[in-house]
Write an enzyme that holds these catalytic residues in place. Structure first.
Site, PDB file in Angstrom:
ATOM      1  N   SER A   8       6.807 -11.001   3.208  1.00 45.93           N
ATOM      2  CA  SER A   8       5.684 -11.309   2.325  1.00 45.93           C
ATOM      3  C   SER A   8       6.082 -12.008   1.032  1.00 45.93           C
ATOM      4  O   SER A   8       5.322 -12.813   0.510  1.00 45.93           O
ATOM      5  CB  SER A   8       4.912 -10.034   2.000  1.00 45.93           C
ATOM      6  OG  SER A   8       5.775  -9.018   1.551  1.00 45.93           O
ATOM      7  N   HIS A  15       1.123 -11.195   7.524  1.00 45.03           N
ATOM      8  CA  HIS A  15       1.003 -12.561   7.002  1.00 45.03           C
ATOM      9  C   HIS A  15       0.979 -13.623   8.090  1.00 45.03           C
ATOM     10  O   HIS A  15       0.775 -14.799   7.797  1.00 45.03           O
ATOM     11  CB  HIS A  15       2.131 -12.839   6.001  1.00 45.03           C
ATOM     12  CG  HIS A  15       1.988 -11.989   4.790  1.00 45.03           C
ATOM     13  ND1 HIS A  15       1.120 -12.311   3.761  1.00 45.03           N
ATOM     14  CD2 HIS A  15       2.533 -10.797   4.475  1.00 45.03           C
ATOM     15  CE1 HIS A  15       1.171 -11.359   2.844  1.00 45.03           C
ATOM     16  NE2 HIS A  15       2.011 -10.428   3.251  1.00 45.03           N
ATOM     17  N   LYS A  65      -6.136 -10.552   4.995  1.00 42.97           N
ATOM     18  CA  LYS A  65      -5.410 -11.747   4.541  1.00 42.97           C
ATOM     19  C   LYS A  65      -6.048 -12.974   5.208  1.00 42.97           C
ATOM     20  O   LYS A  65      -7.132 -13.358   4.821  1.00 42.97           O
ATOM     21  CB  LYS A  65      -3.921 -11.566   4.811  1.00 42.97           C
ATOM     22  CG  LYS A  65      -3.384 -10.299   4.094  1.00 42.97           C
ATOM     23  CD  LYS A  65      -1.900 -10.155   4.201  1.00 42.97           C
ATOM     24  CE  LYS A  65      -1.406  -8.775   3.803  1.00 42.97           C
ATOM     25  NZ  LYS A  65      -1.817  -8.257   2.514  1.00 42.97           N
TER      26      LYS A  65
HETATM   27  C1  LIG Z   1       3.865  -7.274   5.165  1.00 38.52           C
HETATM   28  C2  LIG Z   1       2.691  -6.446   4.708  1.00 38.52           C
HETATM   29  N1  LIG Z   1       2.375  -5.334   5.385  1.00 38.52           N
HETATM   30  C3  LIG Z   1       1.344  -4.565   5.014  1.00 38.52           C
HETATM   31  C4  LIG Z   1       0.567  -4.887   3.940  1.00 38.52           C
HETATM   32  C5  LIG Z   1      -0.558  -3.978   3.557  1.00 38.52           C
HETATM   33  O1  LIG Z   1      -1.775  -4.484   4.021  1.00 38.52           O
HETATM   34  P1  LIG Z   1      -3.134  -4.054   3.313  1.00 38.52           P
HETATM   35  O2  LIG Z   1      -3.284  -4.918   2.110  1.00 38.52           O
HETATM   36  O3  LIG Z   1      -4.182  -4.285   4.348  1.00 38.52           O
HETATM   37  O4  LIG Z   1      -2.986  -2.616   2.957  1.00 38.52           O
HETATM   38  C6  LIG Z   1       0.848  -6.043   3.203  1.00 38.52           C
HETATM   39  C7  LIG Z   1       0.071  -6.507   2.032  1.00 38.52           C
HETATM   40  O5  LIG Z   1      -0.702  -5.975   1.406  1.00 38.52           O
HETATM   41  C8  LIG Z   1       1.954  -6.836   3.590  1.00 38.52           C
HETATM   42  O6  LIG Z   1       2.288  -7.917   2.891  1.00 38.52           O
END
Ligand SMILES: Cc1ncc(COP(=O)(O)O)c(C=O)c1O
Length: 388
Positions: free
Chosen positions: A179, A207, A238
Protein backbone atom coordinates in the site's frame (compact mmCIF):
# COMPACT_ATOMS: atom_id res chain seq x y z
CA UNK A 1 -1.26 15.41 37.96
CA UNK A 2 -4.62 13.86 37.04
CA UNK A 3 -4.50 10.26 35.82
CA UNK A 4 -5.74 11.21 32.34
CA UNK A 5 -3.22 13.98 31.73
CA UNK A 6 -0.97 11.46 29.99
CA UNK A 7 -2.84 12.17 26.74
CA UNK A 8 -1.55 15.73 26.56
CA UNK A 9 2.03 14.53 27.24
CA UNK A 10 1.80 11.83 24.56
CA UNK A 11 0.54 14.39 22.05
CA UNK A 12 3.31 16.83 22.96
CA UNK A 13 5.93 14.13 22.21
CA UNK A 14 4.35 13.47 18.85
CA UNK A 15 4.13 17.18 18.08
CA UNK A 16 7.83 17.65 18.89
CA UNK A 17 8.79 14.79 16.53
CA UNK A 18 6.57 16.15 13.72
CA UNK A 19 4.41 13.02 14.05
CA UNK A 20 1.15 14.45 15.37
CA UNK A 21 -1.72 13.71 13.01
CA UNK A 22 -4.76 15.89 12.46
CA UNK A 23 -7.98 15.37 10.56
CA UNK A 24 -8.61 17.62 7.58
CA UNK A 25 -12.29 18.18 6.70
CA UNK A 26 -13.11 17.64 3.02
CA UNK A 27 -16.27 19.29 1.69
CA UNK A 28 -18.36 17.76 -1.07
CA UNK A 29 -17.97 14.34 -2.68
CA UNK A 30 -14.76 12.42 -3.37
CA UNK A 31 -14.12 13.68 -6.89
CA UNK A 32 -10.97 14.53 -8.81
CA UNK A 33 -10.98 17.98 -7.20
CA UNK A 34 -12.08 18.53 -3.61
CA UNK A 35 -12.33 21.33 -1.11
CA UNK A 36 -9.97 20.61 1.77
CA UNK A 37 -9.57 22.97 4.73
CA UNK A 38 -11.71 25.35 2.70
CA UNK A 39 -9.33 25.31 -0.30
CA UNK A 40 -9.99 23.85 -3.76
CA UNK A 41 -7.37 21.25 -4.62
CA UNK A 42 -6.61 18.46 -7.07
CA UNK A 43 -7.05 15.21 -5.13
CA UNK A 44 -4.02 12.94 -5.49
CA UNK A 45 -4.13 10.85 -2.32
CA UNK A 46 -7.36 8.88 -2.33
CA UNK A 47 -7.83 5.16 -3.07
CA UNK A 48 -10.86 5.93 -5.23
CA UNK A 49 -8.75 4.73 -8.15
CA UNK A 50 -11.57 4.16 -10.64
CA UNK A 51 -13.46 7.32 -9.67
CA UNK A 52 -16.53 5.32 -8.60
CA UNK A 53 -17.17 6.84 -5.15
CA UNK A 54 -19.46 9.51 -6.61
CA UNK A 55 -20.58 7.66 -9.76
CA UNK A 56 -24.28 8.22 -10.65
CA UNK A 57 -24.97 4.46 -10.96
CA UNK A 58 -23.65 3.84 -7.43
CA UNK A 59 -25.57 6.77 -6.01
CA UNK A 60 -28.77 5.57 -7.67
CA UNK A 61 -28.21 2.01 -6.40
CA UNK A 62 -27.70 3.29 -2.84
CA UNK A 63 -30.79 5.53 -3.06
CA UNK A 64 -32.97 2.72 -4.44
CA UNK A 65 -31.72 0.31 -1.77
CA UNK A 66 -32.41 2.84 0.98
CA UNK A 67 -35.96 3.18 -0.34
CA UNK A 68 -36.44 -0.60 -0.58
CA UNK A 69 -34.55 -1.96 2.45
CA UNK A 70 -33.91 1.06 4.69
CA UNK A 71 -30.49 2.21 5.78
CA UNK A 72 -29.42 -0.26 8.45
CA UNK A 73 -29.03 -4.04 8.62
CA UNK A 74 -30.19 -3.92 12.22
CA UNK A 75 -28.11 -6.84 13.49
CA UNK A 76 -25.11 -9.02 12.79
CA UNK A 77 -25.27 -11.48 9.89
CA UNK A 78 -25.81 -14.49 12.16
CA UNK A 79 -28.75 -12.88 13.97
CA UNK A 80 -31.23 -11.12 11.65
CA UNK A 81 -28.91 -8.95 9.52
CA UNK A 82 -28.19 -11.37 6.66
CA UNK A 83 -30.27 -9.58 4.04
CA UNK A 84 -30.84 -10.89 0.53
CA UNK A 85 -28.65 -8.11 -0.86
CA UNK A 86 -25.63 -9.34 1.14
CA UNK A 87 -26.02 -12.84 -0.29
CA UNK A 88 -26.36 -11.46 -3.82
CA UNK A 89 -23.15 -9.44 -3.53
CA UNK A 90 -21.29 -12.43 -2.06
CA UNK A 91 -22.27 -14.60 -5.02
CA UNK A 92 -21.13 -11.91 -7.43
CA UNK A 93 -17.83 -11.44 -5.59
CA UNK A 94 -17.15 -15.18 -5.63
CA UNK A 95 -17.71 -15.24 -9.41
CA UNK A 96 -15.54 -12.11 -9.82
CA UNK A 97 -12.67 -13.75 -7.93
CA UNK A 98 -13.22 -17.20 -9.47
CA UNK A 99 -13.79 -18.78 -6.06
CA UNK A 100 -16.44 -21.17 -4.72
CA UNK A 101 -17.74 -18.65 -2.19
CA UNK A 102 -17.18 -15.21 -0.69
CA UNK A 103 -17.96 -13.56 2.63
CA UNK A 104 -18.48 -9.86 3.38
CA UNK A 105 -16.75 -8.13 6.28
CA UNK A 106 -17.39 -4.59 7.49
CA UNK A 107 -13.87 -3.47 6.53
CA UNK A 108 -10.59 -4.74 5.21
CA UNK A 109 -9.17 -4.38 8.69
CA UNK A 110 -11.86 -6.73 10.02
CA UNK A 111 -11.47 -9.13 7.09
CA UNK A 112 -7.77 -9.59 7.83
CA UNK A 113 -8.32 -9.90 11.58
CA UNK A 114 -11.11 -12.46 11.17
CA UNK A 115 -9.45 -14.53 8.45
CA UNK A 116 -5.96 -14.80 9.90
CA UNK A 117 -7.15 -15.56 13.43
CA UNK A 118 -9.36 -18.32 12.00
CA UNK A 119 -6.71 -19.87 9.75
CA UNK A 120 -4.03 -20.07 12.45
CA UNK A 121 -3.96 -20.32 16.26
CA UNK A 122 -1.70 -21.14 19.17
CA UNK A 123 -0.04 -24.26 17.69
CA UNK A 124 0.54 -22.68 14.30
CA UNK A 125 2.89 -20.31 12.51
CA UNK A 126 2.25 -17.31 10.29
CA UNK A 127 4.80 -15.87 7.85
CA UNK A 128 4.28 -12.22 7.01
CA UNK A 129 6.12 -9.78 4.69
CA UNK A 130 7.74 -6.97 6.69
CA UNK A 131 5.82 -4.33 4.71
CA UNK A 132 2.38 -5.91 5.07
CA UNK A 133 -0.50 -3.65 6.06
CA UNK A 134 -1.05 -2.83 9.75
CA UNK A 135 -4.26 -4.88 9.80
CA UNK A 136 -2.23 -7.99 8.89
CA UNK A 137 0.36 -7.17 11.54
CA UNK A 138 -2.37 -6.83 14.16
CA UNK A 139 -4.12 -10.00 12.97
CA UNK A 140 -0.90 -12.02 13.25
CA UNK A 141 -0.42 -10.79 16.82
CA UNK A 142 -4.04 -11.56 17.75
CA UNK A 143 -3.91 -15.05 16.25
CA UNK A 144 -1.51 -16.29 18.98
CA UNK A 145 0.41 -18.17 16.27
CA UNK A 146 4.21 -17.87 16.16
CA UNK A 147 4.87 -14.89 13.86
CA UNK A 148 7.80 -14.90 11.41
CA UNK A 149 8.32 -11.61 9.59
CA UNK A 150 10.36 -12.12 6.42
CA UNK A 151 12.32 -9.37 4.61
CA UNK A 152 10.28 -7.58 1.97
CA UNK A 153 9.52 -9.88 -0.98
CA UNK A 154 12.43 -12.17 -0.04
CA UNK A 155 11.14 -15.57 -1.14
CA UNK A 156 14.39 -17.32 -0.28
CA UNK A 157 14.24 -16.08 3.32
CA UNK A 158 10.60 -17.17 3.42
CA UNK A 159 11.57 -20.63 2.16
CA UNK A 160 14.19 -21.02 4.89
CA UNK A 161 11.73 -19.99 7.60
CA UNK A 162 9.09 -22.37 6.26
CA UNK A 163 11.52 -25.26 6.03
CA UNK A 164 12.56 -24.80 9.65
CA UNK A 165 9.01 -24.61 10.98
CA UNK A 166 7.44 -27.61 12.71
CA UNK A 167 4.13 -25.87 13.40
CA UNK A 168 0.82 -27.72 13.06
CA UNK A 169 -0.52 -25.33 10.36
CA UNK A 170 1.47 -22.72 8.45
CA UNK A 171 0.13 -19.62 6.69
CA UNK A 172 1.98 -17.22 4.41
CA UNK A 173 0.27 -13.84 4.19
CA UNK A 174 1.15 -10.96 1.90
CA UNK A 175 -0.26 -7.80 0.35
CA UNK A 176 -0.35 -8.21 -3.44
CA UNK A 177 0.17 -4.48 -4.09
CA UNK A 178 2.02 -2.97 -1.13
CA UNK A 179 0.00 0.00 0.00
CA UNK A 180 2.77 2.51 0.72
CA UNK A 181 5.31 1.43 -1.92
CA UNK A 182 3.12 0.35 -4.83
CA UNK A 183 5.29 -2.66 -5.63
CA UNK A 184 3.89 -6.11 -6.24
CA UNK A 185 4.54 -9.33 -4.30
CA UNK A 186 6.18 -12.25 -6.15
CA UNK A 187 3.02 -14.31 -5.74
CA UNK A 188 3.93 -17.18 -8.05
CA UNK A 189 7.24 -17.80 -6.28
CA UNK A 190 5.49 -17.51 -2.90
CA UNK A 191 2.94 -20.13 -3.98
CA UNK A 192 5.77 -22.41 -5.16
CA UNK A 193 7.61 -22.41 -1.81
CA UNK A 194 4.39 -22.52 0.21
CA UNK A 195 3.18 -25.58 -1.69
CA UNK A 196 6.51 -27.32 -1.33
CA UNK A 197 6.33 -26.75 2.44
CA UNK A 198 2.64 -27.54 2.83
CA UNK A 199 1.66 -23.97 3.81
CA UNK A 200 -1.49 -22.00 3.01
CA UNK A 201 -1.29 -18.63 1.23
CA UNK A 202 -3.50 -15.62 1.92
CA UNK A 203 -3.30 -12.55 -0.33
CA UNK A 204 -4.54 -9.07 0.56
CA UNK A 205 -5.70 -7.52 -2.72
CA UNK A 206 -7.01 -4.29 -1.16
CA UNK A 207 -5.20 -2.13 -3.71
CA UNK A 208 -5.35 -4.52 -6.67
CA UNK A 209 -9.04 -5.40 -6.69
CA UNK A 210 -10.76 -3.58 -9.55
CA UNK A 211 -7.47 -2.23 -10.91
CA UNK A 212 -5.14 -5.08 -11.86
CA UNK A 213 -5.85 -8.24 -13.82
CA UNK A 214 -7.65 -8.54 -17.16
CA UNK A 215 -11.07 -8.00 -15.50
CA UNK A 216 -9.95 -6.22 -12.34
CA UNK A 217 -9.71 -9.46 -10.35
CA UNK A 218 -6.32 -8.44 -8.94
CA UNK A 219 -2.80 -9.84 -9.16
CA UNK A 220 -4.12 -13.34 -8.45
CA UNK A 221 -6.24 -13.11 -11.60
CA UNK A 222 -3.42 -11.54 -13.61
CA UNK A 223 -1.01 -14.32 -12.60
CA UNK A 224 -3.65 -17.07 -12.91
CA UNK A 225 -3.05 -18.26 -9.34
CA UNK A 226 -6.63 -18.66 -8.13
CA UNK A 227 -6.40 -22.38 -7.48
CA UNK A 228 -3.25 -21.95 -5.41
CA UNK A 229 -4.43 -19.29 -2.94
CA UNK A 230 -6.34 -20.32 0.19
CA UNK A 231 -7.88 -16.89 0.85
CA UNK A 232 -8.15 -13.90 -1.50
CA UNK A 233 -9.06 -10.77 0.43
CA UNK A 234 -10.33 -7.62 -1.29
CA UNK A 235 -11.82 -4.32 -0.21
CA UNK A 236 -14.87 -2.41 -1.41
CA UNK A 237 -13.72 0.98 -0.10
CA UNK A 238 -10.91 1.61 -2.58
CA UNK A 239 -11.27 1.03 -6.35
CA UNK A 240 -14.86 -0.14 -5.82
CA UNK A 241 -15.70 3.25 -4.35
CA UNK A 242 -17.91 2.17 -1.45
CA UNK A 243 -17.15 0.54 1.91
CA UNK A 244 -16.50 -2.86 3.41
CA UNK A 245 -14.47 -5.86 2.32
CA UNK A 246 -14.68 -9.53 1.49
CA UNK A 247 -12.74 -12.74 1.31
CA UNK A 248 -13.11 -15.33 -1.44
CA UNK A 249 -12.16 -18.96 -0.84
CA UNK A 250 -13.37 -22.55 -0.91
CA UNK A 251 -16.86 -23.12 0.47
CA UNK A 252 -15.57 -24.96 3.56
CA UNK A 253 -13.14 -22.14 4.39
CA UNK A 254 -15.96 -19.58 4.09
CA UNK A 255 -18.24 -21.73 6.26
CA UNK A 256 -15.53 -21.96 8.89
CA UNK A 257 -15.13 -18.16 8.83
CA UNK A 258 -18.90 -17.78 9.34
CA UNK A 259 -18.54 -20.01 12.41
CA UNK A 260 -15.26 -18.80 13.86
CA UNK A 261 -14.19 -15.33 12.63
CA UNK A 262 -14.98 -13.10 15.59
CA UNK A 263 -14.76 -9.87 13.53
CA UNK A 264 -17.48 -11.32 11.27
CA UNK A 265 -19.69 -12.75 14.00
CA UNK A 266 -19.71 -9.98 16.58
CA UNK A 267 -20.51 -6.93 14.48
CA UNK A 268 -23.47 -5.42 12.66
CA UNK A 269 -23.82 -6.31 8.97
CA UNK A 270 -22.99 -3.76 6.26
CA UNK A 271 -25.81 -1.28 5.53
CA UNK A 272 -27.94 -2.31 2.52
CA UNK A 273 -27.38 0.94 0.52
CA UNK A 274 -23.62 0.37 0.74
CA UNK A 275 -24.00 -3.23 -0.39
CA UNK A 276 -26.24 -2.25 -3.31
CA UNK A 277 -23.76 0.45 -4.37
CA UNK A 278 -20.93 -2.10 -4.20
CA UNK A 279 -22.90 -4.39 -6.53
CA UNK A 280 -23.20 -1.52 -9.02
CA UNK A 281 -19.48 -0.80 -8.64
CA UNK A 282 -18.56 -4.41 -9.27
CA UNK A 283 -20.60 -4.48 -12.50
CA UNK A 284 -18.72 -1.40 -13.75
CA UNK A 285 -15.28 -2.53 -12.56
CA UNK A 286 -15.60 -5.99 -14.09
CA UNK A 287 -16.68 -4.67 -17.50
CA UNK A 288 -15.05 -1.26 -17.93
CA UNK A 289 -11.50 -1.86 -19.17
CA UNK A 290 -11.43 1.70 -20.45
CA UNK A 291 -11.49 2.97 -16.86
CA UNK A 292 -8.44 0.85 -16.03
CA UNK A 293 -6.68 2.08 -19.18
CA UNK A 294 -7.33 5.74 -18.33
CA UNK A 295 -5.99 5.19 -14.82
CA UNK A 296 -2.84 3.65 -16.30
CA UNK A 297 -2.41 6.61 -18.67
CA UNK A 298 -2.74 9.10 -15.81
CA UNK A 299 -0.27 7.21 -13.63
CA UNK A 300 2.23 7.08 -16.52
CA UNK A 301 1.89 10.84 -17.10
CA UNK A 302 2.52 11.58 -13.44
CA UNK A 303 5.35 9.11 -13.02
CA UNK A 304 7.18 10.37 -16.10
CA UNK A 305 6.61 14.03 -15.23
CA UNK A 306 7.83 13.66 -11.63
CA UNK A 307 10.85 11.55 -12.55
CA UNK A 308 11.84 14.16 -15.16
CA UNK A 309 11.80 16.78 -12.37
CA UNK A 310 14.23 14.62 -10.38
CA UNK A 311 11.81 13.24 -7.77
CA UNK A 312 12.51 9.73 -6.46
CA UNK A 313 9.42 7.84 -7.65
CA UNK A 314 10.91 4.36 -7.21
CA UNK A 315 10.46 1.66 -9.81
CA UNK A 316 7.20 0.03 -8.72
CA UNK A 317 4.90 -0.75 -11.61
CA UNK A 318 1.48 -0.18 -10.03
CA UNK A 319 -0.88 2.79 -9.75
CA UNK A 320 0.62 3.90 -6.39
CA UNK A 321 3.53 6.31 -6.77
CA UNK A 322 5.66 6.77 -3.64
CA UNK A 323 7.74 9.96 -3.76
CA UNK A 324 10.35 9.31 -1.09
CA UNK A 325 11.65 12.38 0.71
CA UNK A 326 13.03 10.74 3.87
CA UNK A 327 12.73 13.18 6.74
CA UNK A 328 9.42 13.96 8.35
CA UNK A 329 9.84 17.72 8.39
CA UNK A 330 10.75 17.95 4.70
CA UNK A 331 7.86 15.70 3.71
CA UNK A 332 5.36 17.79 5.68
CA UNK A 333 6.75 20.99 4.15
CA UNK A 334 6.41 19.67 0.60
CA UNK A 335 2.87 18.44 1.31
CA UNK A 336 1.87 21.86 2.68
CA UNK A 337 3.47 23.67 -0.23
CA UNK A 338 1.62 21.42 -2.66
CA UNK A 339 -1.67 22.29 -0.98
CA UNK A 340 -0.81 25.99 -1.32
CA UNK A 341 -0.27 25.28 -5.02
CA UNK A 342 -3.67 23.51 -5.27
CA UNK A 343 -2.65 19.84 -5.00
CA UNK A 344 -3.76 17.63 -2.08
CA UNK A 345 -1.20 14.92 -1.26
CA UNK A 346 -0.83 13.77 2.35
CA UNK A 347 2.56 13.26 3.95
CA UNK A 348 3.01 9.61 5.00
CA UNK A 349 5.12 9.36 8.14
CA UNK A 350 6.25 6.71 10.63
CA UNK A 351 4.85 4.47 11.99
CA UNK A 352 2.88 3.99 8.76
CA UNK A 353 6.25 3.71 6.98
CA UNK A 354 9.67 2.82 8.48
CA UNK A 355 11.66 5.67 10.10
CA UNK A 356 13.67 7.70 7.60
CA UNK A 357 11.37 6.82 4.68
CA UNK A 358 8.67 9.51 5.01
CA UNK A 359 7.06 10.08 1.65
CA UNK A 360 4.25 11.44 -0.41
CA UNK A 361 2.00 8.64 -1.61
CA UNK A 362 0.53 9.80 -4.88
CA UNK A 363 -2.49 8.16 -6.42
CA UNK A 364 -4.26 9.27 -9.57
CA UNK A 365 -7.83 8.37 -10.53
CA UNK A 366 -9.10 7.24 -13.92
CA UNK A 367 -11.45 10.23 -13.95
CA UNK A 368 -8.60 12.76 -13.78
CA UNK A 369 -7.86 14.50 -17.08
CA UNK A 370 -4.52 14.92 -18.85
CA UNK A 371 -4.76 18.62 -17.87
CA UNK A 372 -5.12 17.61 -14.20
CA UNK A 373 -1.93 15.57 -14.44
CA UNK A 374 -0.12 18.48 -16.08
CA UNK A 375 -1.39 20.77 -13.30
CA UNK A 376 0.11 18.37 -10.75
CA UNK A 377 3.47 18.17 -12.51
CA UNK A 378 3.56 21.99 -12.75
CA UNK A 379 2.86 22.26 -9.01
CA UNK A 380 5.72 19.83 -8.27
CA UNK A 381 8.00 21.89 -10.54
CA UNK A 382 7.13 25.00 -8.53
CA UNK A 383 7.86 23.14 -5.27
CA UNK A 384 11.13 21.77 -6.65
CA UNK A 385 12.19 25.39 -7.35
CA UNK A 386 11.19 26.55 -3.84
CA UNK A 387 12.98 23.60 -2.16
CA UNK A 388 16.30 23.91 -4.00
C1 LIG B 1 -3.29 -3.52 2.12
C2 LIG B 1 -4.48 -3.10 2.93
N1 LIG B 1 -5.19 -4.03 3.58
C3 LIG B 1 -6.26 -3.70 4.32
C4 LIG B 1 -6.68 -2.41 4.43
C5 LIG B 1 -7.86 -2.10 5.29
O1 LIG B 1 -9.01 -1.93 4.50
P1 LIG B 1 -10.23 -1.08 5.05
O2 LIG B 1 -9.90 0.35 4.80
O3 LIG B 1 -11.40 -1.57 4.27
O4 LIG B 1 -10.34 -1.39 6.50
C6 LIG B 1 -5.98 -1.40 3.76
C7 LIG B 1 -6.35 0.04 3.79
O5 LIG B 1 -7.06 0.60 4.46
C8 LIG B 1 -4.84 -1.75 3.00
O6 LIG B 1 -4.12 -0.82 2.39
Amino acid sequence: MRADQFAGCELAHREAAGLRRRLRPVDGPQDTWVTVDGRRALLLCSNNYLGLANHPALRAAAQDAAAEYGVGAGASRLISGSMRVHHALEEELAAFKGAEAALLFTSGYQANIGSITTLVGGDDAVFSDELNHASIVDACRLSRAAVFVYPHKDVDALRQLLERSRARRRLVVTDSVFSMDGDIAPLRAICDVAERCGAMVMVDEAHATGVLGPHGGGVVEAERLRERITVQMGTLGKALGTFGAFVAARRDVIDLLINAARSFIYTTALPPPVVAAARAALRIAAADDERRRRLGDNVARLRTGLAALGFDVGDAASHIIPVRIGDVEGTLRVSNRLLDAGVFVQAIRPPTVPPGTARLRITAMSTHTADDMQFAVDAFRQIRGAES
